[in-house]
Design a protein around this motif. Structure first.
Motif, PDB file in Angstrom:
ATOM      1  N   ILE A 113       0.841  -1.204   0.000  1.00 36.29           N
ATOM      2  CA  ILE A 113       0.000   0.000   0.000  1.00 36.29           C
ATOM      3  C   ILE A 113       0.877   1.255   0.000  1.00 36.29           C
ATOM      4  CG2 ILE A 113      -1.630   1.353   1.383  1.00 36.29           C
ATOM      5  CD1 ILE A 113      -2.860  -1.348   2.269  1.00 36.29           C
ATOM      6  N   VAL A 114       1.905   1.249   0.843  1.00 36.83           N
ATOM      7  CA  VAL A 114       2.815   2.395   0.909  1.00 36.83           C
ATOM      8  C   VAL A 114       3.521   2.592  -0.432  1.00 36.83           C
ATOM      9  CG1 VAL A 114       4.908   3.303   2.002  1.00 36.83           C
ATOM     10  CG2 VAL A 114       3.130   2.226   3.404  1.00 36.83           C
ATOM     11  N   GLN A 115       3.974   1.498  -1.042  1.00 35.83           N
ATOM     12  CA  GLN A 115       4.654   1.594  -2.337  1.00 35.83           C
ATOM     13  C   GLN A 115       3.727   2.146  -3.420  1.00 35.83           C
ATOM     14  OE1 GLN A 115       5.859  -2.458  -2.917  1.00 35.83           O
ATOM     15  NE2 GLN A 115       7.658  -2.289  -1.602  1.00 35.83           N
ATOM     16  N   HIS A 116       2.492   1.689  -3.412  1.00 34.11           N
ATOM     17  CA  HIS A 116       1.546   2.069  -4.468  1.00 34.11           C
ATOM     18  C   HIS A 116       1.056   3.509  -4.330  1.00 34.11           C
ATOM     19  CE1 HIS A 116      -1.210   1.242  -7.731  1.00 34.11           C
ATOM     20  NE2 HIS A 116      -2.234   1.673  -7.013  1.00 34.11           N
ATOM     21  N   HIS A 117       1.065   4.020  -3.104  1.00 29.90           N
ATOM     22  CA  HIS A 117       0.533   5.367  -2.863  1.00 29.90           C
ATOM     23  C   HIS A 117       1.621   6.281  -2.296  1.00 29.90           C
ATOM     24  CE1 HIS A 117      -3.607   4.111  -3.661  1.00 29.90           C
ATOM     25  NE2 HIS A 117      -3.326   3.008  -2.986  1.00 29.90           N
ATOM     26  N   ARG A 118       2.801   6.164  -2.836  1.00 36.65           N
ATOM     27  CA  ARG A 118       3.926   6.948  -2.326  1.00 36.65           C
ATOM     28  C   ARG A 118       3.603   8.445  -2.342  1.00 36.65           C
ATOM     29  NH1 ARG A 118       8.589   4.704  -1.520  1.00 36.65           N
ATOM     30  NH2 ARG A 118       8.214   3.042  -3.044  1.00 36.65           N
ATOM     31  N   HIS A 119       3.859   9.075  -1.191  1.00 46.25           N
ATOM     32  CA  HIS A 119       3.616  10.512  -0.976  1.00 46.25           C
ATOM     33  C   HIS A 119       2.128  10.851  -0.887  1.00 46.25           C
ATOM     34  CE1 HIS A 119       7.837  10.764  -1.741  1.00 46.25           C
ATOM     35  NE2 HIS A 119       7.710  10.519  -3.031  1.00 46.25           N
ATOM     36  N   THR A 145      10.177   5.732   3.782  1.00 38.41           N
ATOM     37  CA  THR A 145      10.399   4.672   2.800  1.00 38.41           C
ATOM     38  C   THR A 145       9.368   3.581   3.083  1.00 38.41           C
ATOM     39  OG1 THR A 145      11.937   3.357   4.129  1.00 38.41           O
ATOM     40  CG2 THR A 145      12.881   5.183   2.850  1.00 38.41           C
ATOM     41  N   ASP A 146       9.479   2.463   2.387  1.00 40.01           N
ATOM     42  CA  ASP A 146       8.520   1.383   2.591  1.00 40.01           C
ATOM     43  C   ASP A 146       8.564   0.824   4.002  1.00 40.01           C
ATOM     44  OD1 ASP A 146       8.183   1.767  -0.085  1.00 40.01           O
ATOM     45  OD2 ASP A 146       9.230  -0.059  -0.700  1.00 40.01           O
TER      46      ASP A 146
END
Length: 224
Positions: free
Chosen positions: A137-143, A188-189
């Motif tokens: 989820i964090v990777q896909h919605h970075r920032h 970061t992730d």
């Protein structure tokens, strides 16, 4: 700009009020739980959300939909975010479990990270499925900013792991109230900073039933 995760526990259910283990048991929100969640939805209505993810269980889906509605978002179900499966303890109170499975319960109380009830999951099992979901989820919605609705045990295990706590103590050292709001910022992730933990100020003053017993024996209070 960090990635912000609004990590939320579902609202109260009737089994919450009865203080029973309800990990894999399907149960709807109670009226009290819907009031708690509606208050959180009101609190977050002006925050910008890019997506909403939820455990696929009824109580989390209902919670996620109430909060997501003002943002025009449809919650996405992630099976890895479901609650711990308590095996043959499901639906039972702590007193019932201690009476029927005393030795097993004692071993689990000492190390819930690696010990599981018969037919159920350990904390490690939960982290093995839930942590990769959160990282994706964090990777896909970075920032961006994302709401994640899960459960008491799962949320506490995630926070313990992300912040580097000894997860063996997650049940005794971290609490998680119904519709409690936790905010994590990710540089970061895997590098997370806790900004807010288990905040329920959105429903302070709302009448609620005060439990005299808790599922952890260390934090139980004698009945008045």
């Amino acid at each position: 700009m960090p990635t912000r995760i609004y990590l939320v526990r579902h609202g109260a259910t009737d089994l919450t009020a009865e203080d029973r283990f309800a990990g894999s048991t399907e149960v709807a929100l109670s009226d009290e739980g819907r009031t708690q969640v509606a208050a959180l939805a009101q609190r977050l209505r002006c925050d910008s959300l890019d997506a909403v993810y939820t455990s696929p269980m009824h109580r989390t889906i209902e919670t996620a939909r109430i909060i997501a509605a003002p943002h025009g978002l449809e919650p996405l179900a992630e099976p890895g975010l479901r609650e711990i499966d308590y095996g043959h303890w499901e639906g039972r109170s702590r007193d019932e479990i201690e009476a029927a499975y005393g030795a097993e319960y004692d071993a689990w109380q000492e190390d819930p990270l690696t010990v599981a009830p018969a037919g159920g999951e350990s904390g490690i099992d939960v982290l093995a499925r839930a942590l990769p979901v959160l990282r994706r989820i964090v990777q896909h919605h970075r920032h961006g900013a994302v709401l994640v609705v899960s459960h008491k045990g799962t949320n506490r295990l995630l926070v313990s792991s992300l912040l580097g706590f000894d997860a063996r103590g997650y049940r005794d050292r971290l609490d998680q109230s119904p519709a409690g709001l936790t905010i994590l910022d990710f540089a970061t992730d895997v590098r997370a900073r806790l900004r807010l933990f288990n905040d329920v100020s959105h429903y302070e003053g709302v009448p609620t039933r005060v439990l005299q017993k808790r599922l952890s024996r260390w934090w139980s209070r004698p009945a008045c």
